[in-house]
Design a protein around this motif. Structure first.
Motif, mmCIF file in Angstrom:
data_model
loop_
_atom_site.group_PDB
_atom_site.id
_atom_site.type_symbol
_atom_site.label_atom_id
_atom_site.label_comp_id
_atom_site.label_asym_id
_atom_site.label_seq_id
_atom_site.Cartn_x
_atom_site.Cartn_y
_atom_site.Cartn_z
ATOM 1 N N PRO A 186 0.833 -1.209 0.000
ATOM 2 C CA PRO A 186 0.000 0.000 0.000
ATOM 3 C C PRO A 186 0.867 1.259 0.000
ATOM 4 N N PHE A 187 0.325 2.338 -0.510
ATOM 5 C CA PHE A 187 1.059 3.592 -0.549
ATOM 6 C C PHE A 187 1.488 4.044 0.847
ATOM 7 N N GLY A 188 0.629 3.830 1.840
ATOM 8 C CA GLY A 188 0.968 4.208 3.205
ATOM 9 C C GLY A 188 2.200 3.473 3.713
ATOM 10 N N TYR A 189 2.318 2.182 3.386
ATOM 11 C CA TYR A 189 3.489 1.401 3.782
ATOM 12 C C TYR A 189 4.734 1.935 3.078
ATOM 13 N N PHE A 190 4.584 2.270 1.803
ATOM 14 C CA PHE A 190 5.678 2.831 1.019
ATOM 15 C C PHE A 190 6.206 4.109 1.689
ATOM 16 N N LEU A 191 5.287 4.954 2.164
ATOM 17 C CA LEU A 191 5.670 6.193 2.844
ATOM 18 C C LEU A 191 6.464 5.893 4.119
ATOM 19 N N LEU A 192 5.990 4.937 4.897
ATOM 20 C CA LEU A 192 6.650 4.625 6.164
ATOM 21 C C LEU A 192 8.063 4.081 5.936
ATOM 22 N N VAL A 193 8.231 3.275 4.895
ATOM 23 C CA VAL A 193 9.561 2.739 4.588
ATOM 24 C C VAL A 193 10.499 3.867 4.174
ATOM 25 N N MET A 194 10.017 4.754 3.308
ATOM 26 C CA MET A 194 10.838 5.878 2.873
ATOM 27 C C MET A 194 11.187 6.802 4.050
ATOM 28 N N HIS A 195 10.225 6.952 4.962
ATOM 29 C CA HIS A 195 10.470 7.756 6.158
ATOM 30 C C HIS A 195 11.562 7.116 7.006
ATOM 31 N N TRP A 196 11.546 5.791 7.101
ATOM 32 C CA TRP A 196 12.572 5.075 7.862
ATOM 33 C C TRP A 196 13.942 5.301 7.244
ATOM 34 N N PHE A 197 14.043 5.177 5.927
ATOM 35 C CA PHE A 197 15.326 5.388 5.252
ATOM 36 C C PHE A 197 15.837 6.815 5.479
ATOM 37 N N ASP A 198 14.920 7.754 5.573
ATOM 38 C CA ASP A 198 15.287 9.160 5.764
ATOM 39 C C ASP A 198 15.856 9.392 7.169
ATOM 40 N N GLU A 199 15.307 8.722 8.176
ATOM 41 C CA GLU A 199 15.644 9.041 9.563
ATOM 42 C C GLU A 199 16.501 7.996 10.275
ATOM 43 N N ALA A 200 16.691 6.824 9.699
ATOM 44 C CA ALA A 200 17.427 5.749 10.377
ATOM 45 C C ALA A 200 18.879 6.141 10.630
#
Length: 311
Positions: free
Chosen positions: A95-109
């Protein structure tokens, strides 16, 4: 990597699964659910549409060859998508929402978390050896001889400090990488920003969108005259196409295969290809397609002498 990404707060976006992208609150609802700024959600929605090839599809089906031609044969992208969390209601979809959360993780990890994820990505969490590295390098250096690949693979493992068994577990891999690179180099190599920080600063000058708690920016001085016009784009395309314009395209966020696709679509006409690319950039960036931003990109692409066109 899947084990790491599945710890994300996926439930926070599950109630958005059936939300239509045609709704006025499509972007703001996803911003509120993920903690991203609306402008970041908008950027990622444009990327998601490129992956699905649709303006309406809110789920990505990577196992059904839904990727664009440029990505369908990219083993690295396909393997990365395998690690994305899937919808419980539709296990074949992201889902698009999951895609957002993964990208957010890559941004802040953190760097350590990213190295852990990279290790899991390389061999599904199993210890890595020279043979596995060799298979990976074959996809990068397609014309390199087998013997040279083997030599590079063993050198790579030795630099990371492989054991007598010639294998590295996650702890050894992370320690080896940290020995080979300084903290600053690692930070730069692993940096992933949904939107670069200086662009987010400019977003602070854009009036807030309604109904979003994560987009509370407001600045009365922002006007439509700050935006790049069609006339600006046409003049830039004509002038820059006679120079090394692909550097400008990369600075604007386009990938190599994006550039090649624009060139092919426009029958190798550089001016037409660059104009279409600039128009796509303006459409995707919307309120962020400002003269100031484009001037900065021109400077970074060594085309600063063309900046007066935007005055």
């Amino acid at each position: 990597m899947g084990a790491i990404l599945n710890t994300l707060p996926l439930k926070d976006t599950d109630n958005l699964t059936n939300l239509s992208p045609n709704r006025a609150d499509w972007l703001t609802s996803h911003a509120d659910a993920t903690g991203l700024a609306v402008v970041e959600v908008e950027r990622l929605w444009n990327r998601f549409k490129q992956l699905t090839g649709s303006h309406e599809q809110t789920h990505l089906y990577p196992d059904k060859n839904a990727l664009p031609n440029e990505l369908s044969n990219d083993i690295f992208v396909k393997n990365l998508l395998k690690h994305f969390p899937r919808s419980k209601a539709d296990p074949n979809s992201i889902p698009f929402g999951y895609f957002l959360l993964v990208m957010h993780w890559f941004d802040e990890a953190t760097v350590n978390d990213k190295l852990s994820a990279l290790f899991i990505y390389l061999n599904n969490g199993e210890p890595i050896d020279a043979s596995m590295i060799g298979k990976l390098l074959k996809h990068v250096y397609r014309e390199t001889k087998e013997e040279d690949i083997r030599l590079i693979s063993y050198q790579f493992m030795q630099q990371l400090g492989s054991t007598d068994q010639g294998r590295l577990n996650m702890t050894q891999f992370i320690a080896g990488v940290q020995r080979c690179f300084s903290p600053g180099e690692l930070e730069e190599l692993l940096k992933f920003e949904i939107i670069p920080g200086h662009i987010l600063e400019e977003a602070n000058a854009i009036p807030s969108l309604q109904s979003s708690s994560t987009n509370v920016r407001d600045h009365p001085g922002f006007t439509s005259q700050d935006l790049v016009s069609e006339s600006h784009l046409r003049q830039l395309a004509y002038q820059a196409s006679r120079r090394n314009w692909t550097k400008l395209a990369v600075t604007l966020g386009f990938l190599e295969y994006d550039i090649e696709a624009f060139i092919a679509k426009n029958n190798n006409d550089s001016s037409a290809a660059l104009l279409e690319l600039l128009q796509v950039w303006r459409e995707q960036e919307a309120g962020l397609a400002t003269k100031r931003r484009l001037k900065r990109c021109l400077e970074q692409a060594d085309l600063q002498d063309l900046a007066p066109i935007l005055n």
